[in-house]
Design an enzyme around this catalytic site. Structure first.
Site, mmCIF file in Angstrom:
data_model
loop_
_atom_site.group_PDB
_atom_site.id
_atom_site.type_symbol
_atom_site.label_atom_id
_atom_site.label_comp_id
_atom_site.label_asym_id
_atom_site.label_seq_id
_atom_site.Cartn_x
_atom_site.Cartn_y
_atom_site.Cartn_z
ATOM 1 N N PHE A 124 0.858 -1.182 0.000
ATOM 2 C CA PHE A 124 0.000 0.000 0.000
ATOM 3 C C PHE A 124 0.893 1.230 0.000
ATOM 4 C CE2 PHE A 124 -4.568 0.924 1.313
ATOM 5 C CZ PHE A 124 -5.119 -0.060 0.508
ATOM 6 N N GLN A 237 -8.062 14.279 4.302
ATOM 7 C CA GLN A 237 -7.430 13.518 3.222
ATOM 8 C C GLN A 237 -8.356 13.371 2.019
ATOM 9 O OE1 GLN A 237 -6.619 9.061 3.462
ATOM 10 N NE2 GLN A 237 -4.569 9.916 3.585
ATOM 11 N N HIS A 239 -8.708 11.212 -1.026
ATOM 12 C CA HIS A 239 -8.180 9.976 -1.606
ATOM 13 C C HIS A 239 -8.066 10.205 -3.110
ATOM 14 C CE1 HIS A 239 -7.809 5.792 -2.740
ATOM 15 N NE2 HIS A 239 -7.778 5.435 -1.470
ATOM 16 N N LEU A 253 -15.343 5.087 -3.394
ATOM 17 C CA LEU A 253 -13.917 4.759 -3.380
ATOM 18 C C LEU A 253 -13.499 3.658 -4.345
ATOM 19 C CD1 LEU A 253 -11.520 5.791 -1.578
ATOM 20 C CD2 LEU A 253 -11.586 3.517 -0.592
ATOM 21 N N GLU A 256 -7.081 1.648 -2.871
ATOM 22 C CA GLU A 256 -5.659 1.741 -3.180
ATOM 23 C C GLU A 256 -5.083 0.360 -3.485
ATOM 24 O OE1 GLU A 256 -3.892 4.538 -0.563
ATOM 25 O OE2 GLU A 256 -1.950 3.567 -0.664
ATOM 26 N N ARG A 312 -1.004 9.513 -0.507
ATOM 27 C CA ARG A 312 -2.245 9.926 -1.172
ATOM 28 C C ARG A 312 -2.254 11.400 -1.573
ATOM 29 N NH1 ARG A 312 -6.458 6.358 2.531
ATOM 30 N NH2 ARG A 312 -5.862 4.411 1.543
ATOM 31 N N HIS A 377 -12.054 11.833 1.852
ATOM 32 C CA HIS A 377 -12.051 10.455 2.329
ATOM 33 C C HIS A 377 -11.916 10.335 3.841
ATOM 34 C CE1 HIS A 377 -11.423 6.189 1.978
ATOM 35 N NE2 HIS A 377 -10.201 6.237 2.471
ATOM 36 N N ARG A 412 -2.545 10.480 6.548
ATOM 37 C CA ARG A 412 -2.636 9.081 6.986
ATOM 38 C C ARG A 412 -2.184 8.145 5.870
ATOM 39 N NH1 ARG A 412 -6.665 4.797 6.451
ATOM 40 N NH2 ARG A 412 -7.896 6.153 5.110
HETATM 41 P P1 FAD Z 1 -17.070 4.169 11.786
HETATM 42 O O1 FAD Z 1 -16.804 2.811 11.357
HETATM 43 O O2 FAD Z 1 -17.474 5.137 10.774
HETATM 44 O O3 FAD Z 1 -18.227 4.160 12.811
HETATM 45 C C1 FAD Z 1 -18.811 5.355 13.252
HETATM 46 C C2 FAD Z 1 -19.975 4.943 14.093
HETATM 47 O O4 FAD Z 1 -20.435 6.059 14.819
HETATM 48 C C3 FAD Z 1 -21.177 4.431 13.286
HETATM 49 O O5 FAD Z 1 -21.698 3.307 13.938
HETATM 50 C C4 FAD Z 1 -22.163 5.584 13.365
HETATM 51 O O6 FAD Z 1 -23.489 5.190 13.260
HETATM 52 C C5 FAD Z 1 -21.845 6.092 14.746
HETATM 53 N N1 FAD Z 1 -22.274 7.449 15.030
HETATM 54 C C6 FAD Z 1 -21.862 8.610 14.461
HETATM 55 N N2 FAD Z 1 -22.520 9.634 15.030
HETATM 56 C C7 FAD Z 1 -23.343 9.114 15.958
HETATM 57 C C8 FAD Z 1 -24.296 9.648 16.841
HETATM 58 N N3 FAD Z 1 -24.553 10.954 16.906
HETATM 59 N N4 FAD Z 1 -24.988 8.806 17.644
HETATM 60 C C9 FAD Z 1 -24.793 7.460 17.586
HETATM 61 N N5 FAD Z 1 -23.905 6.891 16.757
HETATM 62 C C10 FAD Z 1 -23.201 7.717 15.961
HETATM 63 N N6 FAD Z 1 -8.970 2.369 6.274
HETATM 64 C C11 FAD Z 1 -8.012 1.416 6.315
HETATM 65 O O7 FAD Z 1 -7.191 1.375 7.230
HETATM 66 N N7 FAD Z 1 -7.939 0.478 5.333
HETATM 67 C C12 FAD Z 1 -8.810 0.446 4.302
HETATM 68 O O8 FAD Z 1 -8.704 -0.432 3.458
HETATM 69 C C13 FAD Z 1 -9.825 1.452 4.241
HETATM 70 N N8 FAD Z 1 -10.709 1.467 3.220
HETATM 71 C C14 FAD Z 1 -11.724 2.383 3.228
HETATM 72 C C15 FAD Z 1 -12.669 2.353 2.225
HETATM 73 C C16 FAD Z 1 -13.712 3.249 2.221
HETATM 74 C C17 FAD Z 1 -14.731 3.199 1.132
HETATM 75 C C18 FAD Z 1 -13.795 4.220 3.224
HETATM 76 C C19 FAD Z 1 -14.888 5.232 3.210
HETATM 77 C C20 FAD Z 1 -12.855 4.262 4.239
HETATM 78 C C21 FAD Z 1 -11.812 3.345 4.247
HETATM 79 N N9 FAD Z 1 -10.855 3.362 5.261
HETATM 80 C C22 FAD Z 1 -9.880 2.402 5.289
HETATM 81 C C23 FAD Z 1 -11.004 4.251 6.410
HETATM 82 C C24 FAD Z 1 -11.668 3.493 7.543
HETATM 83 O O9 FAD Z 1 -12.618 2.598 7.027
HETATM 84 C C25 FAD Z 1 -12.379 4.422 8.511
HETATM 85 O O10 FAD Z 1 -11.532 5.460 8.871
HETATM 86 C C26 FAD Z 1 -12.750 3.648 9.752
HETATM 87 O O11 FAD Z 1 -13.554 2.537 9.414
HETATM 88 C C27 FAD Z 1 -13.472 4.494 10.776
HETATM 89 O O12 FAD Z 1 -13.869 3.650 11.825
HETATM 90 P P2 FAD Z 1 -14.504 4.230 13.141
HETATM 91 O O13 FAD Z 1 -14.749 3.080 14.051
HETATM 92 O O14 FAD Z 1 -13.689 5.358 13.644
HETATM 93 O O15 FAD Z 1 -15.869 4.837 12.649
#
Ligand code: FAD
Length: 609
Positions: A124, A237, A239, A253, A256, A312, A377, A412
């Protein structure tokens, strides 16, 4: 005034807000530590943003290249973050990640395998060695499936479609949270001395984004209203590879992983333009000839990496440059081609990408190039936390995952988010337990505070006249796209901030159809308060930072400045409701970590540092 006894009340030791990777990992830890844990999520369990992650999670396990170790991962992360990362967080992340990935395997995650049966790791951008543990291009799905299965068996309670509105405090300490059920619109008060935010980012403030509808910066809005601080919000960021065509899927998306598996970028003249975009600093390991890059793709680890795998920010700006110079693809992006690889290989390694393009764009990526362009992203900045406990400056409020700041600095590396979630999700859980063990007294929920927060959101339903919230969201996205985009300039940022002030006044006056049941218009009114805070904090930090560093590019301040490394941008909400940004001087970097970050690869590989 409704009596507090008439509002539904649920009690937990720890309330986790968010059921993505960070939230679930934190909840597993607190449940394991014997704490009664509740998790709330805007959508259903298993549907958080994490599920969309494709490429994999970075951890220096050395399964594919035994020269990898935590020090090289740490060095890559610091270099990717342009040394603005919180040093201790970057070190802990690199040290803990391999163990956290193996733990997932113990809990049932089925990773792709090497020929010898180890967890497979892929290349990556910005990672020196193949480092991303993955499950095809559906890694996030497997991560969430594993965490939710394991978590449920640890006894955590999940409250789905339950949306946090505001934090509750008693004498400065957290006492719980006001929330509402999305289907009925009824309020619920959570009594909990610890709240862990794992709410993700705020990509929905931009029009072209890879983020889902849940990413409205709720954590940022609620945290600042409760007195917590945000940090480094200018580092958003973009992407480099989102879909650009057809318009209905713009921003989605393109992992990568496509470039990691050998995809190359070309312009409308068929030129592989990344060779002309290799920065002088931080990229000495990058191939400057096609042959050299090809050797690396063919598995020769002595060769240098192809420039498509630069960080990126570099790739996104290069694509923008091609488009602006009239050498873009048909619909305003660049071409990303992996059709030179064997068709079965592409389908096996990138099954989701194959289907995504086939179904959404009628493009067969095993035979035709994709069209791609930058898409908002990820938020590197976020809620400011203590590097060891993940607690904010508000006692009892913790944050982990994308909504928190520090690990990634100015940019990142791909794959470092999923590992961030499992490393710092767990650490937030441990921090919460330590806090509770030392907490004297039990903070109580104040009735007047609950009412005040309820009024703050029911006003949207009760007023006679008001603006449609969707129009305001649309205007917000336009402002961000035009003034706080991938390339920024002082005058535009000032204009953007001015426009956001006007928009803030409009947000106060939006109106929804007067029923709280199944009312997405009302939900959007509530989200808007958080989106606008996130947007303003981003613009304020971006204006303050007079240099170009990582994901933050200023046309009027090209290149990095020495002063830029001396501070973090920190935002707080004043009592009069104004967001203020300041420069917070950084501590001196620990000497041992500095030495590692500035060592040569040879020194690190031989473990001589
Ligand atoms: P999330 O998984 O987004 O969870 C947020 C949670 O908070 C959700 O359950 C939501 O409902 C909840 N929430 C928000 N506000 C409230 C509220 N007011 N009340 C109650 N609940 C709330 N990263 C990598 O390292 N490798 C990858 O291959 C990669 N691929 C990606 C592909 C895509 C398409 C995208 C968009 C991102 C990717 N990323 C990747 C980034 C990574 O997926 C995210 O940064 C990461 O999943 C975020 O996880 P999190 O647990 O912080 O939040």
């Amino acid at each position: 005034m409704i009596d507090l006894n008439e509002i539904q009340t649920i009690e937990h030791d720890v309330l986790v807000v968010g059921a993505g990777g960070a939230g679930l990992r934190a909840a597993i830890e607190t449940s394991n530590l014997g704490l009664n844990t509740g998790v709330i999520t805007k959508s259903l369990l298993g549907k958080a943003h994490t599920v969309m992650a494709e490429g994999g999670m970075a951890a220096a396990m050395g399964n594919v290249d035994s020269r990898d170790n935590w020090k090289v991962h740490f060095r890559d992360t610091m270099r990717g973050g342009k040394f603005l990362n919180v040093w201790e967080m970057a070190a802990v992340h690199a040290q803990d990640a391999p163990g956290r990935v193996r733990e997932l395997e113990d809990w049932g995650a089925v990773f792709d395998r090497t020929r010898t049966g180890l967890i497979n790791q892929r290349n990556f951008g910005g990672h020196r060695y193949p480092r991303l543990a993955h499950v095809g291009d559906r890694t996030g799905l497997e991560l969430i499936r594993t965490l939710q299965d394991h978590g449920i068996h640890q006894g955590m309670d999940v409250h789905s479609e339950c949306i946090g509105v505001d934090l509750l405090k008693d004498g400065g300490k957290i006492s719980g949270m006001l929330a509402y059920w999305r289907d009925t619109g009824r309020f619920v008060v959570f009594r909990a001395p610890v709240v862990i935010f794992a709410t993700g980012g705020a990509g929905k403030a931009w029009r072209v984004t890879s983020n889902s509808w849940e990413y409205t910066g709720d954590g940022y809005g609620m945290a600042t209203r409760a007195g917590a601080e945000l940090m480094d919000m200018e580092f958003t960021q973009f992407h480099p590879t989102g879909m650009v065509w057809p318009p209905s899927v713009r921003g989605i998306l393109v992992t990568e992983g496509v470039r990691g598996e050998g995809g190359i970028l070309t312009n409308s003249d068929g030129v592989r333009f990344m060779f002309d975009n290799i920065p002088e600093r931080f990229a000495p390991e990058t191939a400057d000839t096609k042959e050299e890059g090809q050797r690396w793709l063919d598995g020769d680890r002595e060769a240098r990496r192809p420039p498509e795998l630069l960080t990126r920010d570099v790739v996104a700006r290069a694509i923008m440059r091609e488009v602006k110079s009239g050498r873009g693809s048909e619909h305003g992006g660049a071409y990303l081609d992996i059709s030179h690889r064997d068709s079965d290989f592409v389908k096996r390694k990138l099954p989701s990408m194959y289907h995504q393009f086939k179904e959404l764009a009628e493009v067969d990526i095993t035979a035709q190039p994709m069209e791609v362009g930058p898409t908002l992203h990820y938020y590197m900045g976020g809620i400011r936390v203590n590097a060891h406990s993940q607690m904010t400056n508000v006692p009892g409020l913790f944050a982990a995952g994308e909504c928190s700041a520090g690990l990634h600095g100015a940019n990142r590396l791909g794959g470092n988010s999923l590992s961030d979630l499992i490393v710092f999700g767990a650490r937030a859980g441990i921090g919460a337990k330590e806090y509770l063990d030392n907490l004297s007294g039990s903070p109580t929920v104040q009735q007047e505070q609950v009412h005040q927060h309820m009024r703050g959101v029911t006003d949207f339903l009760n007023r006679e006249d008001g603006e449609n919230p969707y129009v305001v969201v649309d205007d917000l996205q336009k402002i961000m796209e035009l003034n706080v985009g991938i390339v920024r300039e002082g005058e535009e940022l000032e204009k953007g901030i001015e426009e956001l002030q006007k928009l803030k006044e409009r947000v106060k006056k939006v109106k929804a159809h007067p029923t709280s049941q199944y009312n997405p218009g009302w939900n959007t009114c509530i989200d808007l308060r958080n989106m606008i805070t996130s947007a303003e904090a981003t613009a304020l930090c971006a204006l303050q930072r007079e240099e170009s560093r990582g994901a933050h590019t200023r046309l009027d301040f090209e290149g990095e400045r020495e002063e830029g490394l001396t501070y973090n941008g920190v935002v707080h909400l004043t009592e009069s409701g104004e967001l203020k940004v300041r420069k917070e001087m950084r501590k001196d970097a620990p000497e041992d970590l500095q030495k590692i970050a500035h060592s040569t690869l040879e020194e690190l590989e031989g473990n001589r540092v």
